[in-house]
Design a protein around this motif. Structure first.
Motif, short mmCIF file in Angstrom:
data_model
loop_
_atom_site.label_atom_id
_atom_site.label_comp_id
_atom_site.label_asym_id
_atom_site.label_seq_id
_atom_site.Cartn_x
_atom_site.Cartn_y
_atom_site.Cartn_z
N VAL A 142 0.85 -1.19 0.00
CA VAL A 142 0.00 0.00 0.00
C VAL A 142 0.88 1.24 0.00
N TYR A 143 1.89 1.24 0.85
CA TYR A 143 2.86 2.34 0.88
C TYR A 143 3.49 2.54 -0.49
N CYS A 144 3.97 1.46 -1.10
CA CYS A 144 4.64 1.58 -2.40
C CYS A 144 3.73 2.21 -3.45
N ALA A 145 2.47 1.78 -3.47
CA ALA A 145 1.52 2.32 -4.44
C ALA A 145 1.25 3.80 -4.19
N ASN A 146 1.01 4.15 -2.94
CA ASN A 146 0.69 5.54 -2.62
C ASN A 146 1.90 6.45 -2.77
N GLN A 147 3.06 5.95 -2.40
CA GLN A 147 4.27 6.75 -2.50
C GLN A 147 4.61 7.05 -3.96
N SER A 148 4.38 6.07 -4.83
CA SER A 148 4.67 6.26 -6.26
C SER A 148 3.59 7.08 -6.96
N GLY A 149 2.40 7.14 -6.35
CA GLY A 149 1.28 7.85 -6.98
C GLY A 149 0.63 7.06 -8.10
N ASP A 150 0.98 5.77 -8.22
CA ASP A 150 0.44 4.95 -9.31
C ASP A 150 0.03 3.60 -8.75
N ARG A 151 -1.22 3.49 -8.39
CA ARG A 151 -1.72 2.24 -7.82
C ARG A 151 -1.91 1.15 -8.87
N SER A 152 -1.87 1.50 -10.14
CA SER A 152 -2.11 0.52 -11.19
C SER A 152 -0.94 -0.45 -11.36
N GLN A 153 0.25 -0.08 -10.89
CA GLN A 153 1.41 -0.94 -11.07
C GLN A 153 1.55 -2.00 -9.99
N ILE A 154 0.75 -1.91 -8.97
CA ILE A 154 0.80 -2.84 -7.84
C ILE A 154 -0.61 -3.34 -7.59
N ASP A 155 -0.74 -4.55 -7.10
CA ASP A 155 -2.07 -5.10 -6.82
C ASP A 155 -2.63 -4.43 -5.57
N TYR A 156 -2.93 -3.16 -5.73
CA TYR A 156 -3.34 -2.34 -4.58
C TYR A 156 -4.60 -2.86 -3.90
N PRO A 157 -5.68 -3.19 -4.64
CA PRO A 157 -6.88 -3.66 -3.94
C PRO A 157 -6.62 -4.89 -3.08
N LYS A 158 -5.79 -5.80 -3.56
CA LYS A 158 -5.49 -7.01 -2.80
C LYS A 158 -4.79 -6.67 -1.49
N TYR A 159 -3.74 -5.87 -1.56
CA TYR A 159 -2.94 -5.63 -0.36
C TYR A 159 -3.60 -4.62 0.58
N TYR A 160 -4.34 -3.68 0.02
CA TYR A 160 -5.12 -2.81 0.89
C TYR A 160 -6.18 -3.64 1.62
N GLY A 161 -6.82 -4.55 0.90
CA GLY A 161 -7.84 -5.40 1.52
C GLY A 161 -7.28 -6.27 2.62
N LEU A 162 -6.13 -6.89 2.38
CA LEU A 162 -5.51 -7.72 3.41
C LEU A 162 -5.10 -6.89 4.62
N SER A 163 -4.54 -5.71 4.37
CA SER A 163 -4.14 -4.82 5.47
C SER A 163 -5.36 -4.39 6.27
N ARG A 164 -6.39 -3.99 5.57
CA ARG A 164 -7.61 -3.51 6.24
C ARG A 164 -8.27 -4.64 7.05
N GLN A 165 -8.25 -5.84 6.51
CA GLN A 165 -8.86 -6.96 7.21
C GLN A 165 -8.17 -7.21 8.56
N ILE A 166 -6.84 -7.17 8.57
CA ILE A 166 -6.11 -7.37 9.83
C ILE A 166 -6.38 -6.21 10.79
N ALA A 167 -6.36 -4.98 10.26
CA ALA A 167 -6.63 -3.82 11.11
C ALA A 167 -8.01 -3.93 11.73
N GLN A 168 -8.95 -4.44 10.95
CA GLN A 168 -10.31 -4.64 11.44
C GLN A 168 -10.33 -5.68 12.56
N GLU A 169 -9.65 -6.80 12.34
CA GLU A 169 -9.62 -7.86 13.34
C GLU A 169 -8.96 -7.40 14.64
N LEU A 170 -8.03 -6.45 14.52
CA LEU A 170 -7.34 -5.93 15.70
C LEU A 170 -8.09 -4.77 16.35
N GLY A 171 -9.24 -4.39 15.79
CA GLY A 171 -10.08 -3.39 16.43
C GLY A 171 -9.86 -1.97 15.96
#
Length: 299
Positions: free
Chosen positions: A257-286
């Motif tokens: 997520v950092y790499c995509a946002n830092q580069s300003g180009d989310r299309s080069q990285i599987d952003y939805p996948k990794y944002y989703g995985l990150s968000r899911q863990i953050a959700q589980e942790l409250g």
């Protein structure tokens, strides 16, 4: 680098007196391109020559003077501001296509190494003082994931430390029978204990043609085995361990997520996948309320 150049480097190692029969570059598992590591065949035996960094050589000399969870190191050579390592060649398979037997051998090697160096104050290698600022600089690019990442950073600063390879992806593990060795120690040093295991497990997927194949059952086995064989003996509760591992898995996913946002180009990285995985863990942790529709809140 051509064969003649490699032979010239080999001849500069003290005690090298062998004829070189064949030299072949190893290839990356990601895309099959050559990289600066060569298989060197002589009539008597086979070696590995690696162009590396002074830090990796120091890690080998400091933490593995008698071998252990790494290939044997035969020599370190500096040539024209380049560092070369001459090492043992091991005929084996990486952990990229995980089996339970290979995974257990890997965990045994990791546990033995980390138990030996638990709470070491050695400063050789890639340690906390260098690695923490590198992680902290990612925070401004993580948007709504920041609270969870801040919790990760706090854990990173305060957890017990031990010897870790901070790039212990499955293709940096080589398994031959019951022996597992960990490769590529440019980013090795005394770090918070979950770094290596989280890196090893985070990107395993159940599709057999994926870059890192690992079943959910194998991941669960690894987390249980590591806790029972090492972490429980350090007085850390299972509840605290589970939360800590979740934070470190979160870090692995949010890195993309950092790499995509830092580069300003989310299309080069599987952003939805990794944002989703990150968000899911953050959700589980409250850090987020559960989504009513059960989704992970991917934007």
């Amino acid at each position: 680098m051509n064969r003649e150049m490699i032979v010239d480097i080999l001849n500069r190692f003290p005690g090298w007196d062998r004829d070189v029969r064949e030299v072949k570059a190893f290839q990356t598992e990601e895309d099959g391109t050559d990289y600066a590591v060569w298989k060197v065949e002589t009539p008597e035996e086979v070696f590995v020559l690696k162009r590396s960094t002074p830090r990796e050589g120091e890690v080998y000399k400091t933490y593995f003077p008698n071998g252990g969870a790494v290939p044997k190191l035969y020599g370190i050579l500096r040539v024209e501001e380049q560092t070369y390592l001459l090492m043992e060649y091991i005929e084996g398979q990486t952990l990229s296509k995980c089996t339970r037997e290979a995974l257990q051998a890997t965990l045994d090697a990791l546990i033995q190494m980390q138990d030996l160096h638990w709470n070491s104050d050695c400063k050789v290698g890639y340690g906390l003082e260098e690695s923490y600022p590198n992680r902290e600089k990612r925070l401004p690019y993580l948007e709504d994931l920041k609270p969870c990442y801040e919790a990760y950073l706090e854990a990173f600063k305060t957890l017990p430390q031990t010897l870790c390879n901070d790039d212990m992806l499955p293709f940096n593990v080589l398994v031959a029978g019951n022996r597992a060795v960990i490769l590529d120690w440019e980013y090795g040093g005394i770090l918070p204990y979950p770094c290596a295991l989280a890196r090893l497990l985070a990107f395993g997927e159940e599709e057999k043609d994926s870059l890192f194949y690992m079943t959910r059952e194998d991941k669960s086995f690894a987390l249980d085995y590591y806790y029972e064989k090492l972490i429980a003996s350090k007085g850390i509760s299972r509840e605290a361990y589970d939360r800590t591992m979740q934070l470190f898995f979160f870090k692995e996913y949010s890195e993309w997520v950092y790499c995509a946002n830092q580069s300003g180009d989310r299309s080069q990285i599987d952003y939805p996948k990794y944002y989703g995985l990150s968000r899911q863990i953050a959700q589980e942790l409250g850090f987020f309320p559960a989504c009513e529709d059960g989704e992970n809140g991917v934007k």
